[in-house]
Design an enzyme around this catalytic site. Structure first.
Site, PDB file in Angstrom:
ATOM      1  N   HIS A   1      13.873  14.780   5.077  1.00 52.13           N
ATOM      2  CA  HIS A   1      13.013  15.535   3.791  1.00 52.13           C
ATOM      3  C   HIS A   1      12.455  16.772   4.717  1.00 52.13           C
ATOM      4  O   HIS A   1      11.502  16.670   5.120  1.00 52.13           O
ATOM      5  CB  HIS A   1      12.081  14.622   3.277  1.00 52.13           C
ATOM      6  CG  HIS A   1      11.594  15.552   2.296  1.00 52.13           C
ATOM      7  ND1 HIS A   1      10.911  14.641   1.047  1.00 52.13           N
ATOM      8  CD2 HIS A   1      11.059  16.602   1.671  1.00 52.13           C
ATOM      9  CE1 HIS A   1      10.206  15.459   0.117  1.00 52.13           C
ATOM     10  NE2 HIS A   1      10.423  16.870   0.640  1.00 52.13           N
TER      11      HIS A   1
ATOM     12  N   HIS B   1      11.988  21.123   3.965  1.00 51.95           N
ATOM     13  CA  HIS B   1      12.201  22.652   3.433  1.00 51.95           C
ATOM     14  C   HIS B   1      12.323  23.743   4.353  1.00 51.95           C
ATOM     15  O   HIS B   1      11.620  23.975   5.078  1.00 51.95           O
ATOM     16  CB  HIS B   1      10.819  22.767   2.360  1.00 51.95           C
ATOM     17  CG  HIS B   1      10.587  21.442   1.435  1.00 51.95           C
ATOM     18  ND1 HIS B   1      11.207  21.581   0.332  1.00 51.95           N
ATOM     19  CD2 HIS B   1       9.681  20.466   1.673  1.00 51.95           C
ATOM     20  CE1 HIS B   1      10.586  20.370  -0.457  1.00 51.95           C
ATOM     21  NE2 HIS B   1       9.828  19.684   0.427  1.00 51.95           N
TER      22      HIS B   1
ATOM     23  N   ARG C   1      13.440  26.768   3.261  1.00 54.65           N
ATOM     24  CA  ARG C   1      13.079  27.912   2.521  1.00 54.65           C
ATOM     25  C   ARG C   1      14.163  29.041   2.311  1.00 54.65           C
ATOM     26  O   ARG C   1      13.842  30.101   1.594  1.00 54.65           O
ATOM     27  CB  ARG C   1      12.003  28.513   3.020  1.00 54.65           C
ATOM     28  CG  ARG C   1      10.540  27.707   3.379  1.00 54.65           C
ATOM     29  CD  ARG C   1      10.070  27.200   1.690  1.00 54.65           C
ATOM     30  NE  ARG C   1       9.116  26.484   1.997  1.00 54.65           N
ATOM     31  CZ  ARG C   1       8.600  25.485   1.065  1.00 54.65           C
ATOM     32  NH1 ARG C   1       9.338  25.033   0.250  1.00 54.65           N
ATOM     33  NH2 ARG C   1       7.240  24.738   1.609  1.00 54.65           N
TER      34      ARG C   1
ATOM     35  N   ASN D   1      14.847  22.853  -3.339  1.00 56.80           N
ATOM     36  CA  ASN D   1      13.921  23.745  -4.042  1.00 56.80           C
ATOM     37  C   ASN D   1      14.075  25.087  -3.456  1.00 56.80           C
ATOM     38  O   ASN D   1      12.822  25.521  -3.364  1.00 56.80           O
ATOM     39  CB  ASN D   1      12.400  23.125  -4.344  1.00 56.80           C
ATOM     40  CG  ASN D   1      11.861  22.965  -2.878  1.00 56.80           C
ATOM     41  OD1 ASN D   1      12.348  22.885  -1.747  1.00 56.80           O
ATOM     42  ND2 ASN D   1      10.426  22.864  -2.860  1.00 56.80           N
TER      43      ASN D   1
ATOM     44  N   ASP E   1      12.926  17.672  -6.005  1.00 61.44           N
ATOM     45  CA  ASP E   1      11.577  17.605  -5.073  1.00 61.44           C
ATOM     46  C   ASP E   1      10.676  18.843  -4.989  1.00 61.44           C
ATOM     47  O   ASP E   1      11.253  20.000  -5.203  1.00 61.44           O
ATOM     48  CB  ASP E   1      11.910  17.151  -3.433  1.00 61.44           C
ATOM     49  CG  ASP E   1      10.279  17.127  -2.750  1.00 61.44           C
ATOM     50  OD1 ASP E   1       9.752  16.168  -3.208  1.00 61.44           O
ATOM     51  OD2 ASP E   1      10.174  17.925  -2.065  1.00 61.44           O
TER      52      ASP E   1
ATOM     53  N   HIS F   1       7.984  10.484   0.475  1.00 64.39           N
ATOM     54  CA  HIS F   1       6.584  10.558   0.711  1.00 64.39           C
ATOM     55  C   HIS F   1       5.708   9.734  -0.334  1.00 64.39           C
ATOM     56  O   HIS F   1       4.594  10.267  -0.821  1.00 64.39           O
ATOM     57  CB  HIS F   1       6.171  11.960   0.409  1.00 64.39           C
ATOM     58  CG  HIS F   1       6.379  12.754  -0.537  1.00 64.39           C
ATOM     59  ND1 HIS F   1       5.962  12.644  -1.893  1.00 64.39           N
ATOM     60  CD2 HIS F   1       7.268  14.318  -0.714  1.00 64.39           C
ATOM     61  CE1 HIS F   1       6.451  13.584  -2.715  1.00 64.39           C
ATOM     62  NE2 HIS F   1       7.260  14.394  -2.128  1.00 64.39           N
TER      63      HIS F   1
ATOM     64  N   ASN G   1       0.894  17.989  -1.198  1.00 63.95           N
ATOM     65  CA  ASN G   1       1.168  16.948  -2.394  1.00 63.95           C
ATOM     66  C   ASN G   1       2.224  15.943  -2.244  1.00 63.95           C
ATOM     67  O   ASN G   1       3.438  16.580  -1.756  1.00 63.95           O
ATOM     68  CB  ASN G   1       1.973  17.997  -3.354  1.00 63.95           C
ATOM     69  CG  ASN G   1       1.880  17.284  -5.048  1.00 63.95           C
ATOM     70  OD1 ASN G   1       1.021  16.146  -5.018  1.00 63.95           O
ATOM     71  ND2 ASN G   1       2.788  17.910  -5.706  1.00 63.95           N
TER      72      ASN G   1
ATOM     73  N   ASP H   1       8.631  15.720   5.192  1.00 66.54           N
ATOM     74  CA  ASP H   1       8.277  16.683   4.312  1.00 66.54           C
ATOM     75  C   ASP H   1       7.897  17.942   4.964  1.00 66.54           C
ATOM     76  O   ASP H   1       6.982  18.890   4.227  1.00 66.54           O
ATOM     77  CB  ASP H   1       7.215  16.133   3.332  1.00 66.54           C
ATOM     78  CG  ASP H   1       7.183  16.799   2.042  1.00 66.54           C
ATOM     79  OD1 ASP H   1       8.029  17.838   1.672  1.00 66.54           O
ATOM     80  OD2 ASP H   1       6.101  16.720   1.308  1.00 66.54           O
TER      81      ASP H   1
ATOM     82  N   HIS I   1       4.850  27.366   5.070  1.00 69.50           N
ATOM     83  CA  HIS I   1       4.229  28.293   4.179  1.00 69.50           C
ATOM     84  C   HIS I   1       3.903  29.648   4.716  1.00 69.50           C
ATOM     85  O   HIS I   1       3.459  29.609   6.043  1.00 69.50           O
ATOM     86  CB  HIS I   1       3.323  27.769   3.458  1.00 69.50           C
ATOM     87  CG  HIS I   1       3.723  26.968   2.240  1.00 69.50           C
ATOM     88  ND1 HIS I   1       4.556  27.257   1.166  1.00 69.50           N
ATOM     89  CD2 HIS I   1       3.448  25.561   1.917  1.00 69.50           C
ATOM     90  CE1 HIS I   1       4.537  26.228   0.404  1.00 69.50           C
ATOM     91  NE2 HIS I   1       4.114  25.186   0.986  1.00 69.50           N
TER      92      HIS I   1
HETATM   93 ZN   LIG Z   1       7.814  16.225  -2.973  1.00 70.21          ZN
END
Ligand SMILES: [Zn+2]
Length: 480
Positions: A73, A75, A77, A107, A166, A251, A325, A352, A356
């Site tokens: 998991h 991200h 981007r 996402n 997600d 998560h 989150n 996760d 950012h």
């Molecule tokens: Zn999530």
């Protein structure tokens, strides 16, 4: 380390590497101990376990050799959020963290709800030359909008390893049920972000004493428990029609949700789950400025200590790097997360990793983006739990290798389930010096996302070298 890696560029084949007198951990055979590893022409030419006098002085507190880590998991981007991370920087960060395979969430912008997005991401992998393997999750619903299913069959044909909206749950129970049926026919797992949005709208922190004192809106434990209960009920309902259905809850952060999974597994439901390093090692005290590990925030009798009474609050509150989150929970829930990892209720640790930009984080707490840039510190955080005697080293390694591989089953990447120190296989390993601490600073992080709650903190376990698929992924400046 006798080798020629000092001259190698990232991506080059590791022709020759000899790691002598290290502590080897092989989760495939469950074996750990002193040993030596030889790499020739990108392959693991030999693994030698040492005994007797030759093994003297080699311990699990020194240099470790582990199979390359697998993160279910992350991200990355790209496309759409390249200010926060790109495929190139994300894979560099992964290698720095000891990961040789990562699975990216859908996402992005646009969302990965169509194979054309996969093609763009794969082109970026090709262009950057990283040897870290990138696996891809597809979206469950078109645009992750929760209104109709995405092109699940086409995404599966294009190699999706799992499916997830997600960032958000699949809000509609009807769509969730249909997705479980459809993916069940394909035999692929649905990765669910378990959150009941009806209970968490506007939530800023774990609902508890810290949020109450700081005046932050609470994210209740029931918001996760209710979502997990719904998903398990739907899974049980579709199973007669779709025996291949598989639910993976990602998560998980609360004791009751993990208890539901524990019972569902005991009842034979095809459910798996992962937990994050931050939910097992940090607590909501960190939002209020505390910087002690979760296991230090609990008394011997299991009671959660008061950070205000304990003087654990050492920096200013409201550090938005702690906003994530699901939120960092109280120490009793963190303890339940650790217990779930220990007893196998949690199959894997996933980071996760959620980079950012500073702009998205340097704002008031409630408005700040959720997420921790965590892939580079994950192994160190688990090693801190190991050093504290809370987690056996072998279990920590399993949770980052064979555990996540079993969640992905047939689509666990080029290594498949064989995430061990396997002679003859392409070299895929991480060398980490437990005794060598490193300080987490913006410059030390390869990720573009500097949103780490560990900034300024020293962590155990410096990654010296990561070899992915026989090629150099990362080399510490000090490694030979
Ligand atoms: Zn999530």
């Amino acid at each position: 380390m006798a080798s020629t890696v000092a001259e190698l560029a990232v991506g080059a084949v590791v022709e020759r590497l000899d790691i002598e007198r290290a502590w080897l951990v092989d989760p495939l055979t469950g074996r750990e101990g002193p040993g030596e590893v030889v790499v020739r022409h990108g392959r693991l030419a030999s693994v030698t376990w040492l005994r007797g006098a030759t093994a003297k002085g080699i311990g699990p507190d020194g240099v470790l050799v582990l199979p390359g880590l697998l993160d279910l998991h992350v991200h990355l981007r790209e496309p759409g959020g390249e200010d926060a991370e790109t495929v190139a920087t994300g894979l560099t960060a992964a290698a720095h963290g000891g990961f040789t395979t990562v699975a990216a969430m859908a996402n992005t912008s646009p969302a990965a709800d169509d194979p054309s997005v996969f093609a763009r991401v794969r082109a970026a992998v090709e262009a950057c030359g990283s040897p870290v393997e990138l696996l891809l999750h597809g979206a469950v619903t078109a645009g992750r909008a929760g209104e109709r299913l995405a092109a699940l069959g086409e995404l599966a044909d294009a190699g999706a390893v799992g499916f997830s909206d997600d960032g958000a749950p699949v809000r509609s129970p009807v769509l969730m049920r249909n997705a479980l049926l459809y993916l069940g026919a394909l035999g692929l797992p649905l990765f669910e972000h378990a959150e009941d949005p009806g209970m968490t709208a506007g939530a800023e922190a774990h609902e508890g004493v810290v949020a109450a004192i700081l005046g932050l809106r609470g994210w209740p434990v029931a918001g996760e428990e209710a979502a997990v209960a719904r998903d398990l009920a739907l899974l049980a309902e579709v199973l007669p029609d779709a025996p291949g259905a598989r639910l993976h809850l990602t998560h998980l952060s609360t004791a009751p949700a993990l208890d539901l999974v524990r019972r569902a597994k005991a009842a034979g439901l095809p459910v798996t789950c992962d937990v994050t390093p931050h939910h097992l090692a940090l607590t909501d005290e960190w939002v209020a400025g505390a910087r002690r590990w979760a296991w230090e925030a609990i008394d011997a009798d299991g009671a959660v200590r008061d950070p205000w009474a304990d003087g654990a609050l050492v920096v200013g509150p409201y550090a938005t790097a702690t906003k994530v989150n699901p939120p960092l929970r109280s120490a009793d829930h963190a303890g339940a997360v650790l217990a779930a990892l220990l007893d196998g209720t949690a199959d894997a640790v996933a980071t996760d990793h959620a980079p950012h930009t500073a702009v998205d984080k340097e704002t008031e707490f409630g408005l700040a983006a959720n997420g921790i840039s965590g892939i580079e510190a994950a192994l160190s955080v688990l090693l801190a739990a190991v050093a504290a005697g809370k987690l056996p080293l072998l279990r920590a390694v399993e949770a980052l290798t064979t555990g996540p591989a079993s969640v992905l089953g047939a689509r666990a990447g080029r290594r498949g389930a064989a995430r061990g120190l396997v002679e003859g296989a392409p070299a895929d390993l991480v060398v980490v010096d437990v005794g060598d601490r490193w300080t987490v600073t913006p410059d030390a992080l390869c990720s573009l996302g500097k949103n780490s709650p560990f900034l300024g903190r020293e962590l155990p376990g410096r990654v010296l070298l990561t070899v992915a698929g026989g090629r150099l992924g990362y080399r510490d400046a000090g490694a030979g």
